[in-house]
Design a protein around this motif. Structure first.
Motif, PDB file in Angstrom:
ATOM      1  N   THR A 121    -127.674 -33.650  43.708  1.00 59.11           N
ATOM      2  CA  THR A 121    -128.581 -33.318  44.933  1.00 59.11           C
ATOM      3  C   THR A 121    -128.453 -34.479  45.910  1.00 59.11           C
ATOM      4  O   THR A 121    -128.085 -35.914  45.504  1.00 59.11           O
ATOM      5  N   GLU A 122    -128.994 -34.402  46.950  1.00 59.89           N
ATOM      6  CA  GLU A 122    -129.130 -35.446  48.008  1.00 59.89           C
ATOM      7  C   GLU A 122    -130.354 -36.230  47.936  1.00 59.89           C
ATOM      8  O   GLU A 122    -131.375 -35.710  47.630  1.00 59.89           O
ATOM      9  N   PRO A 123    -130.194 -37.394  47.945  1.00 65.42           N
ATOM     10  CA  PRO A 123    -131.562 -38.298  47.742  1.00 65.42           C
ATOM     11  C   PRO A 123    -132.534 -38.160  48.732  1.00 65.42           C
ATOM     12  O   PRO A 123    -132.359 -37.925  49.787  1.00 65.42           O
ATOM     13  N   ALA A 124    -133.675 -38.289  48.013  1.00 66.24           N
ATOM     14  CA  ALA A 124    -134.828 -37.964  49.128  1.00 66.24           C
ATOM     15  C   ALA A 124    -135.874 -39.338  48.936  1.00 66.24           C
ATOM     16  O   ALA A 124    -136.511 -39.489  47.985  1.00 66.24           O
ATOM     17  N   TRP A 125    -135.414 -40.105  49.923  1.00 68.36           N
ATOM     18  CA  TRP A 125    -135.890 -41.431  50.098  1.00 68.36           C
ATOM     19  C   TRP A 125    -137.320 -41.601  50.566  1.00 68.36           C
ATOM     20  O   TRP A 125    -138.171 -42.443  50.330  1.00 68.36           O
ATOM     21  N   ASN A 126    -137.673 -40.854  51.519  1.00 63.48           N
ATOM     22  CA  ASN A 126    -138.994 -40.877  52.139  1.00 63.48           C
ATOM     23  C   ASN A 126    -140.341 -40.845  51.352  1.00 63.48           C
ATOM     24  O   ASN A 126    -140.441 -39.847  50.700  1.00 63.48           O
ATOM     25  N   GLY A 127    -140.837 -42.061  51.572  1.00 65.42           N
ATOM     26  CA  GLY A 127    -142.247 -42.182  50.861  1.00 65.42           C
ATOM     27  C   GLY A 127    -141.951 -42.617  49.543  1.00 65.42           C
ATOM     28  O   GLY A 127    -143.146 -42.836  48.804  1.00 65.42           O
ATOM     29  N   ARG A 129    -136.179 -54.867  55.713  1.00 62.53           N
ATOM     30  CA  ARG A 129    -135.296 -54.220  56.757  1.00 62.53           C
ATOM     31  C   ARG A 129    -134.840 -52.864  56.378  1.00 62.53           C
ATOM     32  O   ARG A 129    -134.661 -51.849  56.503  1.00 62.53           O
ATOM     33  N   LEU A 130    -134.206 -53.071  54.831  1.00 58.84           N
ATOM     34  CA  LEU A 130    -133.539 -52.106  54.200  1.00 58.84           C
ATOM     35  C   LEU A 130    -134.613 -50.916  53.611  1.00 58.84           C
ATOM     36  O   LEU A 130    -134.575 -49.723  53.980  1.00 58.84           O
ATOM     37  N   ALA A 131    -135.816 -51.380  53.529  1.00 60.37           N
ATOM     38  CA  ALA A 131    -136.940 -50.535  53.234  1.00 60.37           C
ATOM     39  C   ALA A 131    -137.260 -49.461  54.590  1.00 60.37           C
ATOM     40  O   ALA A 131    -137.575 -48.142  54.462  1.00 60.37           O
ATOM     41  N   ARG A 132    -137.388 -50.263  55.730  1.00 61.01           N
ATOM     42  CA  ARG A 132    -137.517 -49.681  57.107  1.00 61.01           C
ATOM     43  C   ARG A 132    -136.362 -48.607  57.316  1.00 61.01           C
ATOM     44  O   ARG A 132    -136.984 -47.372  57.668  1.00 61.01           O
ATOM     45  N   CYS A 133    -135.309 -48.874  56.898  1.00 61.49           N
ATOM     46  CA  CYS A 133    -134.116 -47.699  57.229  1.00 61.49           C
ATOM     47  C   CYS A 133    -134.515 -46.567  56.344  1.00 61.49           C
ATOM     48  O   CYS A 133    -134.066 -45.656  56.641  1.00 61.49           O
ATOM     49  N   LEU A 134    -134.799 -46.737  55.050  1.00 60.64           N
ATOM     50  CA  LEU A 134    -134.959 -45.774  54.022  1.00 60.64           C
ATOM     51  C   LEU A 134    -136.295 -45.229  54.086  1.00 60.64           C
ATOM     52  O   LEU A 134    -136.462 -43.974  53.551  1.00 60.64           O
ATOM     53  N   GLN A 135    -137.394 -45.681  54.704  1.00 59.46           N
ATOM     54  CA  GLN A 135    -138.652 -45.107  54.996  1.00 59.46           C
ATOM     55  C   GLN A 135    -139.290 -45.164  53.693  1.00 59.46           C
ATOM     56  O   GLN A 135    -139.706 -44.013  53.235  1.00 59.46           O
ATOM     57  N   VAL A 136    -139.325 -46.077  52.771  1.00 59.68           N
ATOM     58  CA  VAL A 136    -139.676 -46.447  51.566  1.00 59.68           C
ATOM     59  C   VAL A 136    -140.885 -47.547  51.828  1.00 59.68           C
ATOM     60  O   VAL A 136    -141.001 -48.155  52.656  1.00 59.68           O
ATOM     61  N   GLU A 137    -141.642 -47.434  50.588  1.00 59.73           N
ATOM     62  CA  GLU A 137    -142.825 -48.320  50.546  1.00 59.73           C
ATOM     63  C   GLU A 137    -142.441 -49.464  49.579  1.00 59.73           C
ATOM     64  O   GLU A 137    -141.869 -49.194  48.358  1.00 59.73           O
ATOM     65  N   LEU A 138    -142.326 -50.748  49.977  1.00 58.86           N
ATOM     66  CA  LEU A 138    -142.052 -51.987  49.127  1.00 58.86           C
ATOM     67  C   LEU A 138    -143.081 -52.384  48.469  1.00 58.86           C
ATOM     68  O   LEU A 138    -144.069 -52.601  49.037  1.00 58.86           O
ATOM     69  N   LEU A 139    -142.980 -52.528  47.047  1.00 58.39           N
ATOM     70  CA  LEU A 139    -144.209 -53.207  46.314  1.00 58.39           C
ATOM     71  C   LEU A 139    -143.526 -54.218  45.523  1.00 58.39           C
ATOM     72  O   LEU A 139    -142.596 -54.261  44.857  1.00 58.39           O
TER      73      LEU A 139
END
Length: 240
Positions: A98-104, A122-132
């Motif tokens: 499957t294609e990865p679904a990164w958003n969120g 910066r990597l997180a912004r590209c992938l639209q993920v939340e860093l914790l």
């Protein structure tokens, strides 16, 4: 990363067929892991390998990397050795077909140097993920929780499918129930949704179920363990 609009400079792998296939999908070059030439340098190398291979792979690649990241929930940051290293652990499943679904997606990070956090942001912004942030102990507990939420849920559906097969019923029989269950889990606290014989304290029904599972001791063990958990939580709920 490709999903964020930044194709990788290269795919590094020991397995040539796997590495070449991934490089082709990523529109980049494949470089055999064991044949990297002296002087080769990458600003960032992301280790997507089995947990048990992280330390050895990191040792091999440290001379070629400005920064090393691994993506494991169970491997401590120290496994990468000395240098500017970090952990980029996405709490998500990524099936191979499957294609990865990164958003969120929530991604838990730890770094050996504060400056590396800016790169991960910066990597997180590209992938639209939340860093914790999460240290090694916290990530391990997160990984354990994910095993229950994902791996064991899939195993439970596989067990249900086996029982449907024995009953001569199609596997899509449970789809409306599964859809309703997951819809409710997305909307409400799981502690408020528990139903079934264990929640009701219906011992005769549970004994009948276990009798029906006599030819499947592994399923009987699953049934007993989960029912005990439900019953103990039911008792706790009554107290509080």
């Amino acid at each position: 990363m490709l999903e964020g609009g930044y194709p990788p400079a290269a795919i590094l792998a020991r397995n040539r067929s796997t590495g070449q296939a991934l490089a082709s999908r990523s529109n980049t070059v494949f470089m055999p892991l064991d044949e990297l030439e002296t002087g080769t340098h990458f600003d960032l190398i992301l280790l997507c390998v089995a947990d048990g291979a992280v330390a050895a792979t990191a040792q091999l690649l440290r001379p070629f990397a400005g920064h090393l990241l691994h993506v494991s929930g169970t491997v401590p940051l120290g496994a990468l050795g000395a240098g500017s290293h970090g952990v980029f652990y996405p709490l998500m499943t990524f099936p191979a077909d499957t294609e990865p679904a990164w958003n969120g997606v929530k991604v838990f990070i730890e770094t050996s140097q504060p400056g590396l956090s800016d790169l991960l942001a910066r990597l997180a912004r590209c992938l639209q993920v939340e860093l914790l942030p999460a240290d090694s102990h916290q990530r391990f507990r997160l990984h354990l929780a994910a095993v229950f939420a994902n791996n064991f849920t899939v195993a439970a559906v596989r067990a249900a499918n086996a029982l449907l097969d024995e009953a001569g019923q199609p596997r899509d029989t449970l789809l409306p129930l599964l859809r309703a269950t997951f819809r409710l889990l997305l909307e409400k606290d799981a502690d408020l949704l528990q139903t079934g014989p264990a929640q009701r304290g219906d011992t005769p029904t549970m004994e009948a179920h276990l009798s029906a599972l006599s030819s499947h001791p592994e399923l009987a063990d699953m049934y007993t363990a989960i029912s005990r958990f439900i019953d103990e939580r039911r008792s706790f709920d009554r107290i509080v």
